[in-house]
Design an enzyme around this catalytic site. Structure first.
Site, mmCIF file in Angstrom:
data_model
loop_
_atom_site.group_PDB
_atom_site.id
_atom_site.type_symbol
_atom_site.label_atom_id
_atom_site.label_comp_id
_atom_site.label_asym_id
_atom_site.label_seq_id
_atom_site.Cartn_x
_atom_site.Cartn_y
_atom_site.Cartn_z
ATOM 1 N N CYS A 1 0.796 -1.237 0.000
ATOM 2 C CA CYS A 1 0.000 0.000 0.000
ATOM 3 C C CYS A 1 0.827 1.285 0.000
ATOM 4 O O CYS A 1 0.723 2.073 -0.943
ATOM 5 C CB CYS A 1 -0.953 0.002 1.179
ATOM 6 S SG CYS A 1 -2.282 -1.188 0.958
HETATM 7 N N1 LIG Z 1 -3.425 -5.245 1.380
HETATM 8 C C1 LIG Z 1 -3.735 -4.291 2.229
HETATM 9 O O1 LIG Z 1 -3.251 -4.269 3.373
HETATM 10 C C2 LIG Z 1 -4.697 -3.187 1.865
HETATM 11 C C3 LIG Z 1 -5.198 -2.346 2.865
HETATM 12 C C4 LIG Z 1 -6.079 -1.320 2.512
HETATM 13 C C5 LIG Z 1 -6.444 -1.153 1.179
HETATM 14 N N2 LIG Z 1 -5.923 -1.971 0.213
HETATM 15 C C6 LIG Z 1 -6.360 -1.762 -1.166
HETATM 16 O O2 LIG Z 1 -7.345 -2.774 -1.461
HETATM 17 C C7 LIG Z 1 -7.217 -3.221 -2.819
HETATM 18 C C8 LIG Z 1 -6.958 -4.714 -2.841
HETATM 19 O O3 LIG Z 1 -5.714 -4.971 -2.219
HETATM 20 P P1 LIG Z 1 -5.223 -6.452 -1.878
HETATM 21 O O4 LIG Z 1 -3.937 -6.316 -1.163
HETATM 22 O O5 LIG Z 1 -6.345 -7.198 -1.244
HETATM 23 O O6 LIG Z 1 -4.976 -7.001 -3.361
HETATM 24 P P2 LIG Z 1 -4.528 -8.441 -3.816
HETATM 25 O O7 LIG Z 1 -3.637 -8.244 -4.971
HETATM 26 O O8 LIG Z 1 -4.057 -9.227 -2.633
HETATM 27 O O9 LIG Z 1 -5.887 -9.120 -4.309
HETATM 28 C C9 LIG Z 1 -6.625 -8.697 -5.391
HETATM 29 C C10 LIG Z 1 -7.473 -9.876 -5.875
HETATM 30 O O10 LIG Z 1 -8.344 -9.418 -6.911
HETATM 31 C C11 LIG Z 1 -8.420 -10.427 -7.917
HETATM 32 N N3 LIG Z 1 -8.864 -9.807 -9.148
HETATM 33 C C12 LIG Z 1 -8.169 -9.034 -10.020
HETATM 34 N N4 LIG Z 1 -8.956 -8.626 -11.029
HETATM 35 C C13 LIG Z 1 -10.180 -9.168 -10.798
HETATM 36 C C14 LIG Z 1 -11.429 -9.089 -11.481
HETATM 37 N N5 LIG Z 1 -11.575 -8.375 -12.596
HETATM 38 N N6 LIG Z 1 -12.479 -9.751 -10.965
HETATM 39 C C15 LIG Z 1 -12.351 -10.487 -9.824
HETATM 40 N N7 LIG Z 1 -11.194 -10.573 -9.137
HETATM 41 C C16 LIG Z 1 -10.125 -9.927 -9.616
HETATM 42 C C17 LIG Z 1 -7.002 -10.994 -7.954
HETATM 43 O O11 LIG Z 1 -6.957 -12.255 -8.572
HETATM 44 C C18 LIG Z 1 -6.651 -11.023 -6.468
HETATM 45 O O12 LIG Z 1 -7.023 -12.230 -5.877
HETATM 46 C C19 LIG Z 1 -6.104 -2.373 -3.421
HETATM 47 O O13 LIG Z 1 -6.657 -1.265 -4.035
HETATM 48 C C20 LIG Z 1 -5.277 -1.959 -2.207
HETATM 49 O O14 LIG Z 1 -4.583 -0.757 -2.418
HETATM 50 C C21 LIG Z 1 -5.069 -2.999 0.537
#
Ligand SMILES: NC(=O)c1ccc[n+]([C@@H]2O[C@H](COP(=O)([O-])OP(=O)(O)OC[C@H]3O[C@@H](n4cnc5c(N)ncnc54)[C@H](O)[C@@H]3O)[C@@H](O)[C@H]2O)c1
Length: 445
Positions: free
Chosen positions: A274
């Site tokens: 992030c």
């Molecule tokens: N990881 C964190 O700690 C955190 C905290 C707050 C906010 N965020 C935000 O949340 C969002 C997600 O982060 P994350 O770390 O969970 O991401 P991640 O990469 O771990 O997971 C994303 C998931 O989405 C899936 N995906 C991609 N395109 C898709 C589609 N079109 N349809 C269905 N599934 C699809 C991927 O296969 C993956 O499993 C980001 O914008 C991130 O900035 C993350």
């Protein structure tokens, strides 16, 4: 009143945390992902990443049928009334966010909404730069559904603030909830669900426009990253001053109620999925709007250099890295996770290899992820002690609890030369400095 039915698009850290959070109460969740392997794992009750408490929760949710994971959107939209979008929004090479995953998801939600006769609320939880929800995602859902945002479907932007490593507690007890809303009905629908879920423990809820909600997420991460680069700057000044110690400076500063001690731990800089990408995205977004965000650029620049402080300190005690054996304790970007996205261990290992050092690493959970990055370029130890064996220097990179328990003797008995670089300030310099050749971030000599 029947509880709302939930769907979640994207089963990464945020998606699975959101889904599992709802299953702890009386909600059923349909999760959608494009990654077939991940779907299979989740449906078998196997967690695709390391996160405390999640394995038990996932097994229970699958066994009781409260969670199912699918690859298509139709059923997830038709059989639920609120959809949370939690797909990844990574960086593009120029720092802007890459919207391809979330735009594809918006198109598929739109197509699935075509056939739906009842009101449906879409909540964007992924981090997106200001105006993305209104200008891009709303438009795509309308175009592919043939429906109008407002009367036919609702749209909210509710950013996620969870921290990997403590995701369950963050999802169940957030400090605040931000509801950015397209219209009042959208905001009311989400607020009703969240009040039903949190009940007496509902945290403060702030209702805003979509773009204000988007900016609150970036401003929060930018502020925390600024605190880290600030204390690392003070650490670098401390190193030039005999007798100065940034750990005590931070303690003295942090006890001021206006400042707080949190995020004032000097170290090798911030990493993870992030902070780095969000700071880059906010800088790029700000420049597009015609404003040069100098403060944020400095925060990023300080953080770019900070991991290499470990090598600099190492070289102070070990003149030549070529042919030396360096032990690294910790790989993940922080403890209690196996996530190595933008982990500071990566530039440190790359630089050590470039300078001809032999690198052996140990991390309680991140070794499988490290193997996919570094393959056979480095050695992987099965324990901290095995990692230290015959090393010329040890660099502490991630502040796992098990590393905090190591004693000076663990280093002196196992290493070839007892040189320790504390990159996270977990060791007492008075104790370790007497028994080892010891350097630490922010410690003036
Ligand atoms: N990881 C964190 O700690 C955190 C905290 C707050 C906010 N965020 C935000 O949340 C969002 C997600 O982060 P994350 O770390 O969970 O991401 P991640 O990469 O771990 O997971 C994303 C998931 O989405 C899936 N995906 C991609 N395109 C898709 C589609 N079109 N349809 C269905 N599934 C699809 C991927 O296969 C993956 O499993 C980001 O914008 C991130 O900035 C993350």
């Amino acid at each position: 009143m029947k509880p709302h039915k939930i769907s979640v698009i994207g089963t990464g850290y945020v998606g699975l945390s959101t889904a599992l959070g709802f299953t702890t109460k009386d909600y059923s969740v349909i999760a959608v992902d494009t990654d077939k392997e991940k779907i299979e794992k989740i449906n078998k009750g196997l967690l695709p990443f390391h996160e405390p408490h999640f394995q038990e929760l996932l097994e229970k949710a699958i066994k009781t049928g409260k969670l199912s994971c699918v690859s298509t959107f139709e059923k997830a939209i038709s059989d639920t009334d609120i959809t949370f979008v939690t797909v990844g929004t990574p960086s593009q090479p120029d720092g802007n966010i890459d919207l391809q995953h979330i735009e594809k998801a918006a198109c598929k939600i739109g197509k699935a909404l075509q056939k739906k006769g009842t009101y449906h609320l879409v909540v964007i939880k992924s981090t997106v730069t200001p105006t993305t929800t209104e200008t891009s995602l709303k438009h795509l859902i309308e175009k592919h559904s043939g429906k109008l945002c407002g009367p036919n479907f609702g749209l909210c932007m509710s950013p996620e603030f969870l921290r990997e490593g403590s995701a369950l507690s963050d999802v169940l007890h957030p400090d605040r909830i931000i509801i950015g809303e397209f219209d009042k009905k959208s905001g009311d629908t989400l607020e009703e669900l969240l009040k039903e879920f949190y009940n007496k423990n509902t945290p403060p809820i702030i209702r805003t426009s979509l773009s204000t909600a988007e900016l609150i997420k970036y401003a929060s991460n930018a502020f925390l990253a600024t605190k880290i680069s600030f204390i690392n700057t003070i650490a670098n000044i401390c190193e030039k001053i005999s007798g100065a110690d940034v750990a005590l400076v931070a303690k003295g500063v942090g006890l001021d109620k206006r400042i707080s001690p949190l995020f004032l731990n000097a170290g090798l800089g911030y990493g993870g999925s992030c902070f780095p990408k969000d700071i880059k995205a906010l800088i790029a977004c700000s420049k597009t709007l015609g404003y040069e965000p100098e403060l944020l650029e400095s925060v990023e620049n300080v953080n770019k250099i900070q991991p290499l402080k470990a090598i600099e300190l190492c070289k102070d005690l070990l003149t030549n890295l070529k042919g030396s054996h360096i032990a690294l304790l910790g790989l993940a970007f922080k403890p209690h996770t196996d996530d190595m996205r933008e982990a500071v261990s990566i530039p440190i290992i790359n630089q050590l290899l470039k300078e001809g050092a032999n690198v052996t690493v140990y991390d309680p959970v991140a070794i499988p992820n490290a193997k996919s990055i570094f393959k056979d370029k480095i050695k992987y130890a099965a324990s901290a002690i095995q990692c230290l064996k015959k090393a010329d220097c040890c660099i502490l990179i991630t502040e796992w609890d098990e590393f905090k328990k190591l004693k000076p003797e663990d280093f002196t008995k196992n290493m070839k030369k007892p040189i320790l670089i504390d990159g996270r300030r977990i060791y007492n310099p008075n104790e370790f400095g007497k028994k080892l050749l010891f350097k630490a971030i922010g410690l003036g000599q």
